[in-house]
Design an enzyme around this catalytic site. Structure first.
Site, PDB file in Angstrom:
ATOM      1  N   ASP A  71       7.765 -22.090 -28.177  1.00 48.19           N
ATOM      2  CA  ASP A  71       7.529 -21.022 -29.154  1.00 48.19           C
ATOM      3  C   ASP A  71       8.451 -19.831 -28.955  1.00 48.19           C
ATOM      4  OD1 ASP A  71       6.315 -20.329 -26.772  1.00 48.19           O
ATOM      5  OD2 ASP A  71       4.540 -19.440 -27.688  1.00 48.19           O
ATOM      6  N   GLY A 131       1.033 -16.474 -19.260  1.00 48.42           N
ATOM      7  CA  GLY A 131       0.303 -15.311 -19.750  1.00 48.42           C
ATOM      8  C   GLY A 131       0.322 -14.198 -18.717  1.00 48.42           C
ATOM      9  N   HIS A 156       3.536 -19.936 -13.588  1.00 43.22           N
ATOM     10  CA  HIS A 156       4.176 -18.637 -13.777  1.00 43.22           C
ATOM     11  C   HIS A 156       3.658 -17.680 -12.693  1.00 43.22           C
ATOM     12  CE1 HIS A 156       5.450 -19.942 -17.799  1.00 43.22           C
ATOM     13  NE2 HIS A 156       6.149 -18.814 -17.901  1.00 43.22           N
ATOM     14  N   GLU A 181       6.690 -12.643 -11.493  1.00 41.19           N
ATOM     15  CA  GLU A 181       7.544 -11.968 -12.477  1.00 41.19           C
ATOM     16  C   GLU A 181       6.965 -10.588 -12.756  1.00 41.19           C
ATOM     17  OE1 GLU A 181       9.420 -12.530 -16.950  1.00 41.19           O
ATOM     18  OE2 GLU A 181       7.445 -13.317 -16.492  1.00 41.19           O
ATOM     19  N   ASP A 214      14.116 -19.306 -20.488  1.00 40.52           N
ATOM     20  CA  ASP A 214      12.810 -18.732 -20.809  1.00 40.52           C
ATOM     21  C   ASP A 214      12.546 -18.785 -22.311  1.00 40.52           C
ATOM     22  OD1 ASP A 214      10.325 -17.746 -20.199  1.00 40.52           O
ATOM     23  OD2 ASP A 214      10.970 -15.688 -19.838  1.00 40.52           O
TER      24      ASP A 214
END
EC number: 3.5.4.4
Length: 368
Positions: free
Chosen positions: A23, A180, A207, A210, A305
């Site tokens: 997306d 998320g 994830h 970050e 990314d």
């Protein structure tokens, strides 16, 4: 492989991509076309203006503006035919950029507003990727793709999405991810999902490191058993740069226990320089920790990314590192092989891509 590299060589270089959001990589023309069909309102209906809107919003420093970009991409990925189209175009676009293997991640739970089931959306995306692979091969730019099924860390569907991933592991799904907001949503909230996946012998990336620092990385590795770290750039907070060089000619540095463990265990870092700069995890591409982590021999991989939001591609990411951080062709080859070593497909497939595609591709560039 240590001499200057021209842009044409970088464009032709075989590339491997482990961290790319479905997306986050749509063609602006596709967003405009589908939006017109479903009545979704966009900031502009001019594809080039829309491309610039996505990039400038991601560069704005405003989290609200950055998140708004995904409102528009997710909105046009609710019908089966649109998921097929977006996935097909992603495979074709990546192949045209020289990517020979890509793991494309996305969150099925965000694509149910059109009445599709979780299984329906995974099947649709796989159909699109398979179509894209066939078209890319016919165009002379073959690519192998795999899905990373992602659960949203703020939701409570981790186990459900993990079971979805396992159900489709023979239909294109190669691993599981959570994504998320990191702060306030530690990966351990989904521990039942990770326990289930480990029992099923399925690969996991998380994830971490970050937007949030070392505690996020520690939980991902030590509590949840991540095979790879999505970003992981803030592992630098556990590394003290001492200055000068060690006896091997590498930067002198003292690694904390977590950083040392990540390096010793060869846990891959899915680093995304342009995106990391946009989110404030790095000051610039030239100052991005990827160079130091490479020199310290962490298992570094290079990724895009969100290609649309960052206005980037693998060719662009490589070019920026060559131009701004002094990377050589050998560095690009090394990081590409790292990525294949870290991929979630079977060992024999990884080895074949390394020996039959990546090494010959870079050898040809070195003598051309």
């Amino acid at each position: 492989m240590t001499g200057p590299i021209d842009s044409a060589s970088i464009a032709r270089a075989p590339k491997v991509l482990l961290h790319d959001h479905l997306d986050g990589g749509l063609r602006p023309e596709t967003i405009v076309g589908i939006s017109a069909e479903i009545g979704h309102e966009l900031p502009t209906t001019d594809p080039e203006e829309l491309r610039e809107w996505f990039r400038s919003s991601a560069d704005s420093g405003s989290l609200e503006r950055y998140l708004e970009t995904f409102v528009h991409t997710v909105a046009v990925m609710q019908r089966r035919e649109d998921l097929v189209r977006v996935a097909r175009e992603a495979a074709i676009d990546l192949a045209a950029d020289g990517v020979v293997y890509a793991e494309i991640r996305w969150a099925p739970e965000q694509h149910l507003e059109g009445g599709l089931s979780l299984d329906d959306v995974v099947v649709a995306v796989q159909e699109g990727l398979a179509e894209g692979e066939k078209e890319a091969a016919a165009a002379g730019t073959p690519i192998r793709t795999g899905q990373l099924v992602t659960a949203m860390r703020h939701a409570a569907r981790g186990r459900e999405i993990a079971e979805l991933a396992e159900r489709h592991r023979e239909n294109g799904v190669v691993g599981f991810d959570i994504a998320g907001a990191e702060a306030g949503y530690p990966p351990s909230r989904h521990l039942d999902a990770f326990d289930y996946l480990h029992e099923a012998n399925m690969h996991v990336t998380i994830h971490a490191g970050e937007a949030f620092g070392l505690p996020s990385i520690w939980e991902a590795v030590q509590v949840c058993g991540a095979d790879r770290l999505g970003h992981g750039v803030r592992i630098m907070e556990d590394i003290e740069v001492l200055g000068g060089r060690d006896s091997y000619g590498r930067p002198a540095a003292k690694l904390g226990r977590l950083a040392g463990f990540v390096r010793d265990k060869r846990i891959p870092l899915e680093l995304c320089p342009t995106s990391n700069v946009q989110t404030g995890a790095a000051a610039s591409v030239a100052e991005h920790p990827i160079g130091l982590l490479k020199d310290l021999r962490f298992r570094v991989t290079l990724n895009t990314d969100n290609r649309l939001m960052s206005g980037t591609s693998m060719t662009r990411e490589m070019t920026l590192l060559v131009e701004q951080a002094g990377w050589t062709l050998e560095d690009l080859r090394w990081v590409t092989i790292n990525a294949l070593k870290s991929a979630f497909i079977p060992f024999d497939e990884r080895l074949a891509l390394i020996e039959d595609v990546v090494k010959p591709g870079y050898a040809q560039l070195a003598i051309s």
